[in-house]
Design an enzyme around this catalytic site. Structure first.
Site, short mmCIF file in Angstrom:
data_model
loop_
_atom_site.label_atom_id
_atom_site.label_comp_id
_atom_site.label_asym_id
_atom_site.label_seq_id
_atom_site.Cartn_x
_atom_site.Cartn_y
_atom_site.Cartn_z
N LYS A 184 0.88 -1.18 0.00
CA LYS A 184 0.00 0.00 0.00
C LYS A 184 0.91 1.22 0.00
CE LYS A 184 -1.81 3.00 2.02
NZ LYS A 184 -1.65 4.44 1.67
N GLU B 126 9.26 1.44 11.32
CA GLU B 126 10.34 2.44 11.21
C GLU B 126 9.64 3.80 11.22
OE1 GLU B 126 12.21 5.21 10.04
OE2 GLU B 126 12.72 4.30 8.10
N CYS C 21 13.60 10.21 7.35
CA CYS C 21 13.46 9.70 8.73
C CYS C 21 14.78 9.82 9.47
CB CYS C 21 13.05 8.24 8.72
SG CYS C 21 11.67 7.89 7.66
N GLU D 59 10.55 15.84 15.50
CA GLU D 59 10.93 15.65 14.10
C GLU D 59 10.20 16.71 13.26
OE1 GLU D 59 9.58 11.99 12.21
OE2 GLU D 59 11.54 11.83 11.25
#
Ligand code: ADP
Length: 486
Positions: A181, A256, A290, A388
């Site tokens: 997906k 992750e 990331c 982040e």
């Protein structure tokens, strides 16, 4: 735009059981070009019906031609896919430029990395094996590595090619059948990959691709009782949901979930060698990475020098449309731009903007541009040093002692990657152990790079390891066979 490439897939379709078909509900979503805000095309808004069909077709592949293949045969097909990806690097980079807003050279790097994953896992397929275990007299005990079965892969928009390569590549290597997906913001290269895989001879059903919204198609995939393993790369909030969906079915997950990765620069570092890595770690993919090395911790003795050199380098960087192939492209969406600008609006106390890159002349007004920004004088607990940002923003934090540096480096909820710049060998070894991270780079910074290098986090960066050989253990199940023969 797809007609400008050698690909022939229809982006409005899903790929299930080796066939391109309309989504079951007939619905579509607009795909936006982040460089100018224009609509590229419509993509399928797949939902739980398509996911159900995809899981069934993956199961049928396991019971059919794909499931019967030897490891060597699987490896040969993966290697062939890798070769075809290499032949299409320019076309894939163009799709990614339009879809993600990625400068052409960065898209090319991603396509080459995708090929490398397929080559690596193609070569590994027949080299992973079980063991024989010494046991009681009269027994022979051995282990088998078997596929989980159907694996679900939910990937984000920032590195579609690399993340599908590391996850689907490892899953197929071990003989699983995959349902992918891709993100609703960027799914063209996943569809192109399906076309390439079919051309390389991957049996039908071994890979199925269902674009659609996260809360419909993604949630249906993570919760489907026919899925035996889920791998997810994305935000912490969605990762927690995925883990709880998978918990209902008692299936393993690999998560992750990003990070706030530090780079520590000590007084004895080779600052000039470090500089390009320090800068690039923040701007690669416009900071939407990331493993971006987005916290620069600098010891007092070189603080001014590092700040001055980084500022000069960042001030020269040019931001513009992906196809112009400058240093930095746009952010993925209006929403992401607003998030990044929201962070920059929270400067307070001693924090200040030390440098900002330039916008190229005539950037399209509809694009989502934020120039690279260096924020200095940041306290370790400041929101910009803790959360982040997922944009081209790096913060510089000053420290005095090694202990203080370690405490600051480890002082977030995340733990994905850490960079260490020092010529002192004892300190390299000591800190590599102390830093809370899944990867530590010493006198370099790979941003998770290297298909061979196991990658994943601790803390809220997630769990499980992708890439390298290690991923193959995660994408398989160990069975112990004890034979009593007297
Ligand atoms: P981002 O905020 O960076 O877009 P997300 O975690 O929202 O990151 O998205 C990463 C992937 O997870 C995308 O493929 C997205 O469609 C999917 N996703 C988002 N929400 C859900 C959900 N509720 N269930 C399953 N998948 C989801």
């Amino acid at each position: 735009m797809i007609h400008e490439t050698a690909f022939s897939f229809d982006p409005g379709r899903v790929f299930i059981g080796g066939k391109w078909q309309a989504p079951a509900n007939g619905r579509h979503l607009d795909l936006i070009n982040p460089s100018d805000g224009s609509i590229i095309c419509e993509i399928a808004a797949g939902d739980e019906t398509d996911i159900g069909l995809a899981v069934a077709s993956a199961r049928a592949a396991l019971d059919g031609e794909w499931g019967r293949m030897t490891a060597m045969e699987r490896g040969r097909i993966l290697t062939k896919i890798g070769q075809l990806v290499l032949d299409r690097v320019d076309d894939l980079a163009l799709l990614e430029a339009n879809d993600v807003g990625k400068p052409i050279k960065q898209g090319r790097n991603d396509a080459i990395a995708l090929a490398r994953y397929l080559e690596f896992y193609g070569g590994a397929a027949d080299k992973i094996h079980g063991e024989t275990i010494p046991y009681q007299n009269g027994y022979t005990v051995y282990t088998l590595r078997e596929p989980h079965g159907v694996t679900g892969h939910i990937i984000p928009w920032n590195y579609p090619m690399q993340i599908l390569g590391r996850s689907v590549g490892a899953a197929l290597c071990m003989g699983n059948a995959a349902v992918l997906k891709p993100a609703e913001e960027a799914c063209l290269t996943a569809l192109a990959f399906a076309e390439i895989a079919a051309e390389a001879g991957l049996p039908e059903g071994a890979l199925n691709v269902v674009p659609g919204l996260g809360e419909t198609a993604g949630a249906a995939l993570a919760a489907h009782p026919g899925v035996n393993h889920v791998s997810f790369t994305g935000s912490v909030g969605v990762g927690a949901m995925i883990q709880s969906f998978a918990a209902q079915n008692i299936v393993p997950v690999t998560l992750e979930l990003g990070g706030k990765s530090p780079q520590l620069v000590f007084d004895d570092a080779d600052v000039d060698a470090a500089l390009p890595f320090l800068v690039n770690a923040g701007i690669q993919n416009a900071g939407q990475t990331c493993s971006a090395g987005s916290r620069i911790l600098v010891q007092a003795g070189v603080y001014d020098q590092v700040l001055e050199k980084m500022s000069a380098a960042i001030a020269k960087l040019r931001t513009g449309p992906a196809v112009a192939d400058l240093d930095v492209g746009p952010l993925i969406s209006e929403r992401q731009k607003a998030i990044v600008e929201g962070f920059l609006g929270q400067l307070e106390g001693s924090a200040f903007i030390a440098a900002q890159g330039q916008l190229a002349e005539n950037v399209p007004i509809g694009g989502y541009y934020v120039p690279p920004t260096l924020v200095a004088g940041v306290e370790a607990k400041h929101v910009l040093a803790q959360q982040e940002i997922f944009g081209p923003v790096q913060v510089v934090i000053r420290f005095e002692t090694e202990d203080e540096a370690v405490a600051t480096a480890n002082g977030t909820e995340y733990g994905l990657v850490a960079g260490l710049w020092t010529e002192n060998g004892s300190r390299q070894m000591r800190l590599a152990k102390k830093l809370k991270a899944g990867q530590v780079f010493v006198n370099n910074y790979g941003a998770g790079g290297g298909v061979e290098l196991p990658f994943g986090g601790v803390g809220k960066s997630g769990h499980g390891r992708e890439k390298g050989f290690e991923a193959l253990y995660g994408f398989s199940v160990l069975k112990t066979v004890a034979v009593r023969h007297g």
